[in-house]
Design a protein around this motif. Sequence first.
Motif, PDB file in Angstrom:
ATOM      1  N   CYS A  38      70.646  20.459  39.170  1.00  0.00           N
ATOM      2  CA  CYS A  38      71.206  21.375  39.864  1.00  0.00           C
ATOM      3  C   CYS A  38      70.248  22.689  39.602  1.00  0.00           C
ATOM      4  O   CYS A  38      69.925  23.249  38.465  1.00  0.00           O
ATOM      5  CB  CYS A  38      72.659  21.645  39.486  1.00  0.00           C
ATOM      6  N   VAL A  94      78.880  22.484  38.211  1.00  0.00           N
ATOM      7  CA  VAL A  94      77.699  21.815  38.114  1.00  0.00           C
ATOM      8  C   VAL A  94      77.875  20.459  37.587  1.00  0.00           C
ATOM      9  O   VAL A  94      77.133  19.585  38.263  1.00  0.00           O
ATOM     10  CB  VAL A  94      76.805  22.568  36.778  1.00  0.00           C
ATOM     11  N   SER A 114      77.002  22.112  47.470  1.00  0.00           N
ATOM     12  CA  SER A 114      76.671  23.362  46.851  1.00  0.00           C
ATOM     13  C   SER A 114      78.153  23.923  46.310  1.00  0.00           C
ATOM     14  O   SER A 114      79.011  23.583  46.916  1.00  0.00           O
ATOM     15  CB  SER A 114      75.755  24.376  47.667  1.00  0.00           C
ATOM     16  N   GLU A 131      73.345  24.422  43.753  1.00  0.00           N
ATOM     17  CA  GLU A 131      72.916  23.495  44.633  1.00  0.00           C
ATOM     18  C   GLU A 131      72.391  22.225  44.064  1.00  0.00           C
ATOM     19  O   GLU A 131      71.405  22.498  43.021  1.00  0.00           O
ATOM     20  CB  GLU A 131      72.099  23.943  45.715  1.00  0.00           C
ATOM     21  N   ALA A 132      72.966  20.934  44.480  1.00  0.00           N
ATOM     22  CA  ALA A 132      72.275  19.850  43.765  1.00  0.00           C
ATOM     23  C   ALA A 132      71.199  19.576  44.388  1.00  0.00           C
ATOM     24  O   ALA A 132      71.171  19.446  45.486  1.00  0.00           O
ATOM     25  CB  ALA A 132      73.418  18.579  43.821  1.00  0.00           C
TER      26      ALA A 132
END
Length: 135
Positions: A38, A94, A114, A131-132
Amino acid sequence: AVFLLNASKSAYLKRPRQIKIRFSCGRRHDTIFDLKKCIITVMRIVRHADLMEEYENPMEHACGMREGMTFISEGARMPDGMCESAWESMKQFVLALACGGEDIYDGWMKNRRSAMISCNDGFRPVSFYIEALEK
């Protein structure tokens, strides 16, 4: 379905990009996830000067975050240089994104992978975009 994510430090497996998570949804079972990285970006820092003047004891270095700073979380772990207090505010988001979670806010975010999270500093809250990343 509602899931309870329970991932203690002891749940991290030997491979740094995997985690074992216990789900509770009527019955308990463990699942192993390959975690995504992330990226965490400092988007905005707000300073409430009036509140600081009235309520806060003077501080020399209260926050080391700067707009535009980026951090990479690997294995849903706190990145080096991340504020511990800010991490406490965002770590479950996360973890969810690293496990492949999407649409955390039920359609609120344009990017389904996100989240926008703020730290809990009432005097100078920092907004973080999480954001992943694809594998």
